[in-house]
Scaffold this active site. Structure first.
Site, short mmCIF file in Angstrom:
data_model
loop_
_atom_site.label_atom_id
_atom_site.label_comp_id
_atom_site.label_asym_id
_atom_site.label_seq_id
_atom_site.Cartn_x
_atom_site.Cartn_y
_atom_site.Cartn_z
N LYS A 130 46.69 47.80 43.78
CA LYS A 130 46.13 48.45 43.69
C LYS A 130 46.05 49.73 43.97
CE LYS A 130 42.33 50.03 40.51
NZ LYS A 130 40.68 49.57 40.32
N GLU A 139 41.83 55.08 39.66
CA GLU A 139 40.64 54.81 39.85
C GLU A 139 39.65 54.76 41.38
OE1 GLU A 139 39.91 50.23 37.24
OE2 GLU A 139 40.11 52.20 35.53
N ASP A 189 43.49 49.26 28.80
CA ASP A 189 42.79 48.73 29.38
C ASP A 189 42.48 47.15 28.81
OD1 ASP A 189 41.71 46.91 31.30
OD2 ASP A 189 40.30 48.92 31.64
N GLU A 247 36.36 40.37 29.90
CA GLU A 247 36.23 41.51 30.71
C GLU A 247 35.04 43.18 29.01
OE1 GLU A 247 37.71 44.11 32.74
OE2 GLU A 247 36.99 45.75 32.46
N TRP A 261 38.08 59.31 30.79
CA TRP A 261 38.75 58.23 31.03
C TRP A 261 39.79 57.79 29.73
CZ3 TRP A 261 37.91 55.12 35.29
CH2 TRP A 261 36.53 55.46 36.08
O1 GCW Z 1 39.57 46.90 33.01
C1 GCW Z 1 39.14 47.69 34.60
C2 GCW Z 1 38.06 47.50 35.22
C3 GCW Z 1 37.52 47.04 36.16
C4 GCW Z 1 39.52 46.77 37.45
C5 GCW Z 1 40.30 47.41 36.56
C6 GCW Z 1 41.67 46.71 36.81
C7 GCW Z 1 39.33 45.98 39.11
O2 GCW Z 1 37.48 47.68 34.18
O3 GCW Z 1 36.88 46.11 36.65
O4 GCW Z 1 39.17 46.99 38.76
O5 GCW Z 1 40.88 47.29 35.48
O6 GCW Z 1 42.16 46.88 36.62
O7 GCW Z 1 42.20 47.53 38.06
#
Ligand code: GCW
Length: 848
Positions: A308, A312, A391, A419, A564
């Site tokens: 990654k 973020e 997401d 999540e 965001w």
């Molecule tokens: O869905 C989001 C989450 C993060 C996560 C990110 C990702 C690991 O809120 O916690 O980080 O995606 O997929 O990198």
């Protein structure tokens, strides 16, 4: 999205883990006593032969390989006599081996189907003079093991072995789970307890759960496990940590599960002492090569890296003006001599977008960044693409990037850990969702292929973010269906592999073959995603939750006015993101023309994605004739009823499933039914106020039987404004805020004089169960406890530490007798910061 609130949240009820064939419960784990966690607690039961079935008891391997040995052990465990099956020599034998071994042992035998896809298997039964023989042949050793598990599955489901002839091979070579475990043992977005791998910055001494996890994974064909969080990966390349990771690899190897690691691309600088991590710098490239060599010296079958970067807050090649392909290829070059792969995540986006810019759109990011790089990635790079462009929301269109990388290897990333989908406190079976996603992906890839016949749209892999922990794996028994379903779909994503079939397989193996149990559990599972969607984010609105915080309870505006990019742009007139080419962000144009045309027009956009693609007036009519606003109202009321229906359905299983498990699941479903009402009221109120349009059915803003805490005669309780306002009835609640300064026994009360009709009622109490504290509540009528269960401690570990929709909880007291003039009183005893906050009491419909 990353946020400060990580999801290492315990379960609603007291911690529970289920053991043995019948899920015996081990309660009282508040004391921290946990039994070793096993695969048996999930679907993989030993001695899983239905009564009356006879299966061969003799199992032997033709070869001497490690995985064949495992296959034999697994079959012996599966068919061993623990469930009253007596060894019966006339039952014949099971022989396992690779295709080559089988063919030389039985030259006359013909395996049906010529397919030699790696990891595939054949199951074939035949009659011999010494009784029946079942052959488990694998294209290779992994295939042997997968064949053995397939046989266990068939027997557990009560399928006959007679005339058996089956061949199966995986659709994808990469079938991995990703864990977001941190070195300290916490898990980002994990809802099943602490890490099975790490604790205190090290690999755990006891890796028994890791072995058990490998068994579960292999039983559904998963062949790789990336063990650490993509967000804090740097410490994992430390030599001592790598020696620990080698122990993890040793633990998983007997089940054919290869270990992978997330890496931080800034490692050469962060831990390597270099002044740069520029992927094109020769010193950086040499550093990665040396690191890869060191890893392979410890772990010869190491699977590869997950990355990654530029996302973020994670560092990435953009810092040096380099592309994701530059970074991926540098890592790939280091792994290539050893046969490793790089899974480079396409989850790269700017989280400081301008909310006021109508053209800005996070959904565009992955395609905009990666599509121009098509063809530039090394052969051992796989671009790992989240199923949707945002997401893991409750529903999104499939990412257009699957159709935009015809000359690049691609894997689809889905999320097993829930999540944005109820964090395992809500039941959401994801088999249904993923089947829908895969179907969309298929359509899109076909359209992309048509537009560009040269390219290959085929996926190479599927990756599931699992985040299992030591507390019942996923922390909730029914959520295990999702881990199971992921493996089965990663093996066979075709439409023939129905989510219904997968649910049934899982239920039979987990609960046995009682037709009532199978029917009820499957009905609930199969309905659950749509129900959750209806109360959290229908019509393509995405999950209407606190996107910058917990990702759990309702918070409709949290997605707006920030960078965001999870926007829905609700205003007084309408709602939805205009992503059309004609007037919006142009996102729809990232799809192949045939699909783009559909999304360009609201009339041809499926209703589940309508507001994802279009900003529409509340009065816009869907194909079913309903307006957008009325659909929002109706879906929320319907969903709350459906969630209540799950409780009723489950109640029919009392006595048919283990008593402890029955109670545990019942508690969860009751909680969910209550939280569905919290969601319903929050979202309905929000849109009702914003739009100013009445609910045709008169429900919005109207709550018969509801007694608001702020209207009660209060003693000690103070009225507060809840934020966001829609998370409390009429925006207000009461809290016993002075608690801290008073004696521990200090309590507050709210009192109402009942003035309805006399009768016997269900009475719901809506209170806020704050994280951390253990406030107490008691409900009385005329000074006497309202029911035998009218006093309780609010000690669930829900996300928020202040009263809001994350922790708003409804408890229903059944059969409360009430007559006009009766005094209903709720007494709240705070605990530390937890002020025993109360929203309302609601007297439900009377019983006949
Ligand atoms: O869905 C989001 C989450 C993060 C996560 C990110 C990702 C690991 O809120 O916690 O980080 O995606 O997929 O990198």
């Amino acid at each position: 999205m990353r946020s400060g609130v990580l999801g290492t949240v315990k379960k609603i009820a007291s911690s529970v883990c289920f053991v043995g064939l019948g899920f015996g419960l081990v309660l009282g784990l508040g004391s921290g006593v946990l039994l070793a966690q096993t695969a048996e607690q999930a679907w993989l039961k030993d001695g899983q032969v239905p009564a009356g079935e006879v299966v061969p008891q003799t199992v032997r391997a033709l070869g001497g390989g490690r995985l064949e040995k495992t296959a034999v052990e697994e079959l012996r465990r599966g068919f061993g006599g623990t469930r009253g099956v007596k060894p019966d020599p006339s039952a014949g034998e099971i022989v396992v081996g690779t295709v080559g071994e089988v063919q030389s042992a039985y030259p006359a035998l013909r395996l049906r189907g010529k397919d030699s896809t790696p990891e595939g298997y054949w199951l074939q039964g035949e009659k011999t003079d010494n009784g029946p023989r079942v052959i488990v042949a694998g294209a290779d050793e992994r295939g042997v093991l997968y064949g053995a598990f397939a046989l266990r599955r068939m027997v557990a489901e009560g399928q006959p072995l007679e005339g058996l002839t089956q061949h199966s091979a995986p659709a994808f070579a990469v079938r991995w789970v990703n864990e977001w475990d941190n070195a300290d043992g916490s898990i980002e977005r994990g809802y099943g307890g602490r890490s099975i791998f790490f604790e205190g910055g090290k690999v755990r001494q006891d890796l028994t759960p890791v072995r058990e996890y490998a068994r579960l994974l292999a039983s559904v064909g998963i062949n790789g496990c990336n063990v650490n969080n993509v967000n804090s990966a740097a410490p994992f390349l430390d030599p001592e940590m790598l020696r620990g990771v080698a122990r993890i690899a040793d633990a998983m190897r007997p089940w054919g599960v290869r270990v992978a690691l997330s890496v931080d691309v800034a490692s050469p600088e962060k831990i390597g002492g270099l002044k740069t991590y520029d992927p094109l710098d020769p010193a950086v490239q040499a550093w990665w090569k040396a690191k890869a060599d060191a890893i392979y010296a410890l772990i010869p079958d190491f699977a590869g890296f997950t990355v990654k970067a530029d996302s973020e807050g994670q560092p990435g090649p953009a810092s040096y003006g380099r592309t994701p392909a530059d970074a991926a290829n540098t890592l790939a070059a280091a792994l290539e001599p050893h046969g490793g792969v790089v899974l480079y995540r396409a989850f790269v986006y700017n989280h400081h977008l301008d909310w006021n810019d109508p053209k800005a759109d996070r959904a565009r990011a992955a395609y905009d960044i990666f599509h121009p790089l098509d063809g530039k990635f090394a052969a051992n790079v796989i671009v790992q693409i989240k199923e949707g462009p945002i997401d893991f929301q409750v529903r999104e269109p499939v990412s257009p990037l699957f159709g935009g990388l015809p000359r690049t290897q691609k894997a689809m990333e889905v999320q097993i850990t829930q999540e944005y989908l109820g964090q395992q406190r809500h039941l959401v079976y994801l088999g249904t969702k993923w089947q829908w996603v895969l179907f969309q992906e298929n359509l899109m890839s076909a359209a992309a292929k048509e537009a560009n016949p040269e390219g290959s749209e085929r996926l190479t892999g599927m990756v599931g973010v699992a985040c299992v922990g030591r507390d019942g794996w996923l922390g909730s028994p029914l959520a295990m269906a999702n881990l199971y379903a992921f493996g089965r779909l990663a093996w066979n994503p075709s439409i023939q592999m129905r989510a219904t079939k997968i649910a049934e397989e899982w239920t039979r193996q987990t609960f046995g073959n009682d037709p009532d149990v199978v029917r009820v559990v499957d009905d609930i599972l199969l309905q659950s995603w749509r129900t959750y969607e209806r109360y959290t984010g229908p019509l393509g609105l995405q999950t209407l939750t606190d996107v910058t915080g917990s990702h759990y309870g309702p918070n409709v505006e949290a997605s707006e006015n920030n960078g965001w990019g999870q926007w829905h742009r609700a205003d007084h007139e309408g709602v939805g993101m205009d992503r059309t080419v004609a007037t919006g962000t142009g996102f729809a144009g990232q799809y192949p023309p045939e699909i783009a045309r559909l999304y360009e027009n609201p009339d041809s956009t499926v209703s589940g994605l309508l507001l994802f693609f279009h900003h529409l007036p509340y009065t816009y009519r869907l194909h079913n004739g309903k307006t957008v606003i009325q659909s929002i109202y109706d879906m929320h009321y319907l969903a709350a009823e459906e969630a209540a229906g799950f409780v009723k359905q489950w109640e029919t299983l009392e006595g048919k499933v283990d008593a402890g498990l029955y109670k545990d699941v019942l508690g969860r479903l009751e909680y969910q039914a209550g939280h569905a009402i919290v969601w319903r009221d929050a979202v309905v109120e929000y849109f009702w106020k914003l739009s100013g349009i009445a609910d045709e059915k008169g429900r919005a803003g109207n709550f018969p039987g509801r007694l608001e805490a702020e209207d009660a005669k209060l003693s000690g309780y103070q009225v507060i404004d809840v934020k966001p306002w829609e998370d409390a009835s009429r925006g207000k609640a009461v809290t016993c805020a002075a608690a801290k300064k008073k004696a521990a026994t200090h309590s507050c009360s709210a009192e109402w004089t009942y003035d309805g009709a006399p009768g016997v009622f269900d009475v719901a109490v809506d209170y806020f169960d704050l994280r951390g504290g253990a406030a107490r509540f008691a409900v009385s009528v005329n000074g006497k406890p309202a029911t035998s269960d009218a006093a309780w401690t609010a000690d669930a570990q829900l996300p928020s530490t202040r009263p809001d929709g994350d922790n708003a909880t409804r408890r229903v007291l059944h059969d409360v007798g009430l007559a006009p003039g009766d005094v209903i009183r709720v007494t709240g005893t705070p605990d530390g910061e937890d002020g025993a906050a109360l929203d309302y009491v609601e007297v439900g419909k009377g019983r006949e």
